[in-house]
Design a protein around this motif. Structure first.
Motif, PDB file in Angstrom:
ATOM      1  N   ARG A 113       0.804  -1.216   0.000  1.00 25.99           N
ATOM      2  CA  ARG A 113       0.000   0.000   0.000  1.00 25.99           C
ATOM      3  C   ARG A 113       0.839   1.269   0.000  1.00 25.99           C
TER       4      ARG A 113
ATOM      5  N   CYS B 274       0.965   4.377   7.622  1.00 28.34           N
ATOM      6  CA  CYS B 274      -0.296   4.172   8.319  1.00 28.34           C
ATOM      7  C   CYS B 274      -1.280   5.180   7.784  1.00 28.34           C
ATOM      8  N   SER B 275      -2.262   4.712   7.030  1.00 23.46           N
ATOM      9  CA  SER B 275      -3.153   5.683   6.430  1.00 23.46           C
ATOM     10  C   SER B 275      -4.227   6.126   7.408  1.00 23.46           C
ATOM     11  N   CYS B 276      -4.564   5.286   8.370  1.00 22.47           N
ATOM     12  CA  CYS B 276      -5.561   5.708   9.354  1.00 22.47           C
ATOM     13  C   CYS B 276      -5.099   6.991  10.041  1.00 22.47           C
ATOM     14  N   ASN B 277      -3.834   7.042  10.365  1.00 25.27           N
ATOM     15  CA  ASN B 277      -3.345   8.179  11.135  1.00 25.27           C
ATOM     16  C   ASN B 277      -2.372   9.030  10.351  1.00 25.27           C
TER      17      ASN B 277
ATOM     18  N   GLY C 241      -0.387   2.650  13.452  1.00 27.40           N
ATOM     19  CA  GLY C 241      -0.827   1.325  13.872  1.00 27.40           C
ATOM     20  C   GLY C 241      -1.819   1.305  14.999  1.00 27.40           C
ATOM     21  N   THR C 242      -2.303   2.473  15.436  1.00 25.18           N
ATOM     22  CA  THR C 242      -3.179   2.467  16.602  1.00 25.18           C
ATOM     23  C   THR C 242      -4.656   2.398  16.236  1.00 25.18           C
ATOM     24  N   SER C 243      -4.987   2.401  14.931  1.00 28.18           N
ATOM     25  CA  SER C 243      -6.414   2.324  14.592  1.00 28.18           C
ATOM     26  C   SER C 243      -6.786   0.934  14.093  1.00 28.18           C
ATOM     27  N   CYS C 244      -6.692   0.711  12.781  1.00 26.07           N
ATOM     28  CA  CYS C 244      -7.117  -0.597  12.281  1.00 26.07           C
ATOM     29  C   CYS C 244      -6.031  -1.646  12.461  1.00 26.07           C
ATOM     30  N   GLY C 245      -4.791  -1.201  12.607  1.00 26.37           N
ATOM     31  CA  GLY C 245      -3.715  -2.154  12.881  1.00 26.37           C
ATOM     32  C   GLY C 245      -3.149  -2.857  11.656  1.00 26.37           C
ATOM     33  N   SER C 246      -3.709  -2.591  10.477  1.00 28.13           N
ATOM     34  CA  SER C 246      -3.265  -3.351   9.314  1.00 28.13           C
ATOM     35  C   SER C 246      -1.836  -2.990   8.905  1.00 28.13           C
ATOM     36  N   CYS C 247      -1.346  -1.856   9.362  1.00 27.98           N
ATOM     37  CA  CYS C 247      -0.007  -1.435   8.964  1.00 27.98           C
ATOM     38  C   CYS C 247       1.071  -1.920   9.933  1.00 27.98           C
TER      39      CYS C 247
HETATM   40  S1  FES Z   1      -3.331   1.882   8.663  1.00 30.29           S
HETATM   41 FE1  FES Z   1      -2.247   2.155  10.501  1.00 30.29          FE
HETATM   42  S2  FES Z   1      -3.748   1.782  11.980  1.00 30.29           S
HETATM   43 FE2  FES Z   1      -4.873   1.626  10.131  1.00 30.29          FE
END
Ligand code: FES
Ligand SMILES: Cc1cc2nc3c(=O)[nH]c(=O)nc-3n(C[C@H](O)[C@H](O)[C@H](O)COP(=O)(O)OP(=O)(O)OC[C@H]3O[C@@H](n4cnc5c(N)ncnc54)[C@H](O)[C@@H]3O)c2cc1C
Ligand code: SF4
Lengths: 932, 133
Positions: free
Chosen positions: A442, A479-482, A511-517
């Motif tokens: 990604r 980390c796209s969430c954050n 890495g603190t939201s969905c964790g996928s990263c």
């Molecule tokens: S991509 Fe990092 S926590 Fe969702």
């Protein structure tokens, strides 16, 4: 019915710009809260003390307030958040975990202190009903009291999100028909399913309308509630916005394999009630029907732009408040962020772009010039057992784009990457069945892929070269969430001194939201640490270069059984002759030998490896006395047993307290008293509770189906079985288990390293729950296991942990460290991906076989008893420094002040044993006041 | 074995606390010497060393129950309470683990030890030796 808009992806595919460094540079947080009293008047953003009103208390509003409080060092802004829902902003993305977590607090976002900040005001349960742009006020109504208040603003942010779309189909208002957007929605859904299941004593039949990301998640949730579940999809494939045709077929099979039925090309025409007035049947356009007891509508979302419309602000063609690249509406004082914002012509149903907008607005409010960097629409389905991800130009819409596909229908895998016409630049991808490459691919979006691109879509480990090691550029978003870039993660190590994944997560939020990263973040951190020479030294201490896991393997293979031999063979080669290990490596070796079943803890030379707790099999307390905990498996104890414990405590003058692990702790035992205390306990049938060891502590249980009205399985019997099975197992850190007899979870099993929760069909097992310093909830490892499979699963999980974890590493961080995280652990434990399952099983069988009660063995051995002498030249003389005072009917150690006072009183009084002076306390040894 | 004042040599009184065989190598033992609690440690090479049993960082008399080991060349004793590490030869605290002592200074008092005829003798300066110990 129209082709529904997928709930998570908003209206159209927004365009990509990659991620600009411009806003992300501002994302790093130093965690410093400015002191409100010392703030200087606004040097950054206009006049002092302006008032920001945020409408909506969702995820994006939360991020906005958090970012503002972080960055508004001068205190230029006060914030009021007007939130329609009755709770503080929560993690909607994790909504489905509400079914496993059971309570809404588990979903809370960030630090609760944010809402106590004096410059932040959160008004819950309050709906904004109108905006007066000329007067710069909003009108808000309390939902419970209908009380109306008006709020003035200097800036207004609309963060009202979306509502679930209800398709124009007859019967959507029937009882038993739900949407899936808020905690209240899922709570109502769960209540309904549970109520129906109880009433009809048969599985509830559920259906989900909509086969997008949200629909599939909802279908999984229905199943988790014990309902049957069928997904009704209007179009020809599932997740049509993310997955192409080839992937769609693989996905359908994966979904089927989880037990969820799928009907494609099916348009729902009506929902019909049964005799009780609740939904009973679905009618389809093709003439088909389906009997149902519950229906979830997941057909899309509608931006909640009603306030903006009424206030005359422009809205998009398909809804949403139109904003420019600064997230500002036509009115310079009004902004819109999150799902309600129509940016670049579309609304985006994902949280990461919303967070980016929040950061942009904060930057602007503080006088910056940030612009929205474009949306990252990468998505990963959060459904256990179904690995699906999609990112970038998944449909190869770019002119000249090349597609590279790997499909293995037998394994259920379909992976595809999309490359530019020269096959060099990564444009997108679809990963179904094996999304392990997602985290590393990604961030490479829009960049040149090094090496053979084909290697990315082959299963990991296939081919000789394996996946190319990509060197991520600093500005690549990891980390796209954050919105954290590779550079930020690296800087956390190089500039901010973070030395492990946990610290980097806390520092950067990656890495603190969905964790996928997380796998990727971890890799970056390790590489960086290695580079900077801080070396991720896994070396145990100055005596061993090996990590605990390596040493474990070395000792297992070499078969050495004494510390001296182990130090000579596996220790560092350049040690001075006098090197004898230390308080770090000695207990580790002791624990390893213990796990390998190498005899009694006190035997021979190895008696010197343990700290005093393990050595005397009791817990050292602050004054040098010990506490004693007999095992009470599953928290079960007979009245006779209780009486014995009571008598022992009374006769030895011990302070008693019930522990969190459902047993009784007796404090204040002196070293030389321990054998006598244990003689009595062992004679009464008690055995060591191992409260002193890095080992299994307790298996906590609720009362379960034998007594409880709601119980579906016998949780106590299982807890007893498990506790007797794992008692004495030595481990890198203490381990705790819990068993609940139904989903109400009275045993709080999910706070344990291994938590078992009964279902109608068997047991669900959760792993990695930790209390302590960094509490964690356990995550689901496997569902509906029969007891035998459950026990085998726990056997392997524990043994794998015992063998591979670091010194003092608890299960939660260990799982994070295992290659592939929880999925990796699952692969080893459930599918034997490393081929070590038989070995783990044998090791556990040997443990069970060889268990003996350490205390009984000690009492039988006069030589070992010699070690309980208080003084080598006065073996039964109590430590003269111990002193106690009464409190609430028991004793506690005297404080330093009390001791001082007492000696003063004694010096004054006649003959030493005097009545203490007025106000002084009685100081005595634990047994002085009681019968012996 | 109870404490006996075995004799004086020069300005030191020697108290026999136990047979050397009573001490497990690298496992300390507490002894009462002249009313004071002493932690006596026998190393693998047969050397016996003595330091105060009072842990200055916790105020409890527990040092004899700590783990014996080494740091570089120094034989060490680690407090079982908060894990400070002390040099057994000098009593010096090698690693305060970020804490401050609560009872006296961080450095432990040491006692001279002799092993004679299988007996472990702990020496006390004569002025401080008490015949009634
Ligand atoms: S991509 Fe990092 S926590 Fe969702
Ligand atoms: C089950 C589920 C799973 C999801 N999974 C993912 C995922 O994996 N990845 C992902 O990126 N996204 C996911 N999403 C989408 C994600 O949750 C949203 O994109 C995100 O919550 C949007 O945040 P927001 O603040 O814009 O809106 P919301 O979180 O919806 O918040 C808006 C809030 O404003 C309130 N409000 C509305 N009008 C008013 C008013 N007039 N007055 C006061 N308050 C008002 C609403 O009640 C609501 O609380 C998921 C959503 C759901 C429902
Ligand atoms: S978890 Fe279920 S079975 Fe156990 S006590 Fe609670 S309600 Fe009863």
């Amino acid at each position: 019915m129209d082709e529904p808009t997928d709930a998570l992806d908003g209206v159209t595919q927004p365009k990509h710009h990659g991620t600009s460094g411009e806003t992300s540079a501002a994302y790093r947080r130093d965690g410093q809260q400015p002191d409100a009293a010392e703030q200087l008047p606004g040097s950054q953003g206009g006049p002092v003390d302006q008032h920001l009103v945020v409408v909506g208390g969702g995820m994006v509003a939360h991020r906005l307030v958090e970012a503002l409080r972080d960055r508004d060092a001068d205190g230029a802004w006060r914030v009021t958040v007007l939130a329609e829902e009755p709770r503080a902003p929560y993690d909607r993305v994790a909504l489905t975990s509400y079914f496993s977590g059971r309570n809404a607090e588990d979903l809370s976002l960030g630090q609760p202190e944010l809402w106590e900040d004096p410059r932040v005001r959160l008004v819950r349960d309050t709906t904004v009903t109108a905006i007066d742009r000329a007067a710069r006020t909003v009108t808000a109504r309390r939902n419970d009291t209908d009380h109306v208040t008006s709020y003035g603003y200097d800036a207004l942010v609309l963060a009202t999100g979306s509502s679930a779309a209800v398709p124009p189909v007859e019967g959507t208002d029937l009882p038993g028909v739900f949407v899936y957007r808020t905690v209240d929605d899922v709570a109502a859904l769960r209540g309904w399913v549970e109520e129906r299941a109880a009433r009809w004593k048969r599985p509830v039949r559920g259906a989900v309308v909509g086969g997008g990301l949200l629909g599939l998640e909802a279908a999984g949730a229905l199943q988790a509630l014990g309902a049957q579940s069928t997904v009704i999809q209007f179009g020809p494939r599932l997740m049509p916005l993310q997955v192409d045709e080839g992937g769609g077929e693989a996905l359908r099979r994966l979904i089927n394999a989880t037990g969820v039925a799928v009907r494609l090309n099916t348009s729902t025409t009506a929902l019909r009630p049964g005799r009780d007035g609740a939904v009973r049947r679905m009618d389809f356009a093709n003439g088909g029907r389906l009997d149902v007891d519950v229906v979830v509508l997941a057909t899309g979302v509608r931006p909640r732009d009603e306030l903006a419309r009424a206030a005359g602000l422009p809205v998009g063609q398909r809804g949403g408040v139109v904003v420019d690249e600064a997230c500002r509406t036509e009115d310079p004082a009004v902004w819109a962020v999150g799902e309600v914002a129509c940016i670049d012509g579309s609304c985006i149903g994902l949280v990461a772009p919303g967070y980016a907008m929040a950061e942009v607005v904060v930057d602007r409010l503080l006088g910056g010039a940030a612009v929205f960097p474009g949306a990252d629409t990468a998505t990963k389905l959060k459904l256990a057992g179904v690995d699906v991800a999609s990112f970038g130009d998944a449909f190869a819409a770019t002119p000249g784009a090349l597609e590279l596909v790997h499909a293995d229908p037998v394994a259920g895998i379909y992976t595809k990457i999309v490359l530019s016409d020269d096959a060099s630049t990564l444009l997108g991808g679809v990963l179904v069945g094996d999304a392990s490459a997602y985290a590393s691919l990604r961030p490479m979006l829009g960049r040149r892929l090094e090496g053979d691109p084909g290697a990315y879509i082959l299963p990991e480990g296939a081919g000789s070269a394996g996946r190319p090691q990509t060197a991520l550029p600093d500005d690549a978003a990891v980390c796209s969430c954050n919105n954290v870039t590779a550079g930020t993660v690296r800087a956390a190590v190089t500039e901010h001194g973070c030395t492990d994944l946990g610290a980097v997560k806390a520092c950067t939020r990656a890495g603190t939201s969905c964790g996928s990263c997380l796998p990727l973040v971890k890799k970056l951190v390790t590489t960086e640490l290695e580079k900077s020479g801080v070396t991720v030294s896994t070396a145990l201490c100055e005596h061993f270069d090996l990590s605990r896991a390596q040493l474990f393997d070395a000792v297992r293979v070499s078969g050495l059984r004494t510390f001296s031999e182990i130090l000579a063979r596996h220790g560092r080669q350049d040690l001075p002759a006098a090197a004898r290990g230390c308080d770090i490596c000695k207990p580790v070796v002791g624990s390893i030998l213990g796990s390998l079943g190498a005899g009694h803890v006190l035997d021979g030379e190895n008696a010197t490896l343990q700290d005093t707790n393990d050595h005397v099999m009791a817990n050292l307390q602050k004054d040098g006395s010990y506490s004693v905990v007999p095992r009470m498996p599953g928290g079960e104890v007979t009245p006779e047993g209780l009486i014995v414990v009571g008598e022992v405590a009374r006769d030895f003058g011990l302070y008693t307290k019930i522990t969190g692990g459902q047993r009784i702790d007796m404090f204040g035992a002196r070293l030389e008293q321990l054998p006598a205390i244990w003689r009595r306990l062992v004679d009464a049938g008690f055995e060591s509770g191992h409260a002193y060891g890095k080992s299994l502590r307790t298996v906590k249980s609720c009362v379960g189906s034998t007594w409880c009205r709601f119980g579906v399985q016998d949780s106590v019997a299982l807890a007893v079985e498990l506790e007797l099975r794992y008692r004495g197992l030595r481990s890198p850190h203490k381990i705790k288990l819990g068993v609940s007899g139904c989903a109400r979870e009275c045993a709080e099993a999910r706070a344990k390293d291994v938590g078992v929760i009964a279902t109608d069909k068997g047991w669900n097992v959760y792993v990695g729950g930790n209390g302590g310093f960094t509490p964690r909830h356990a995550q689901l490892l496997a569902e509906d296991l029969d007891t035998e499979t459950l026990v085998r699963t726990i056997d392997r999980f524990l043994m794998y942990y015992v063998r591979t974890a670091d010194r003092l590493q608890r299960t939660a961080p260990w799982i994070e460290d295992v290659e592939g995280g929880l999925d990796g652990v699952r692969a080893v434990v459930m599918d034997d991906s490393l081929g070590i399952a038989a070995d783990l099983d044998a090791a556990m069988a040997a443990h069970v076989e060889n268990y003996t009660d350490e205390w009984r063995a000690t009492l039988d051995d006069p030589e070992k008893l010699a070690r309980f002498a208080s003084f080598v030249n006065a073996p039964t003389t109590p430590d003269p420094s111990l002193a106690y005072v009464p409190e609430r009917g028991q004793v506690r150690p005297a404080t330093a002040a009390e001791r001082a006072q007492h000696s003063a009183a004694r010096a004054d009084g006649p003959g030493g044993v005097s009545e203490p002076r007025a106000g002084a306390v009685l100081v005595a040894g634990t047994t002085l006041e009681v019968r012996r | 074995m109870s404490a006996v004042v075995l004799g004086t040599s020069g300005r030191t009184a020697w108290t026999a606390v136990c047979h050397v065989a009573d001490l497990v190598p690298e496992r300390g033992a507490a002894a009462l010497v002249g009313g004071e609690q002493v932690a006596v440690v026998r190393l693998v090479d047969g050397t016996v060393l003595a330091v105060q049993n009072l842990d200055p960082f916790s105020g409890a008399h527990v040092l004899s129950r700590g783990i014996v080991g080494s740091r570089g060349d120094a034989p060490t004793l680690a407090s079982p309470m908060y894990k400070q590490v002390f040099d057994l030869r000098t009593g010096e605290c090698l690693d305060p683990v970020g804490r401050e002592p609560v009872a006296g200074g961080a450095t432990l008092r040491t006692w001279p030890v002799r092993v004679e005829g299988g007996l472990v003798l702990v020496g006390t300066p004569l002025a401080a030796a008490r015949a009634d110990a």
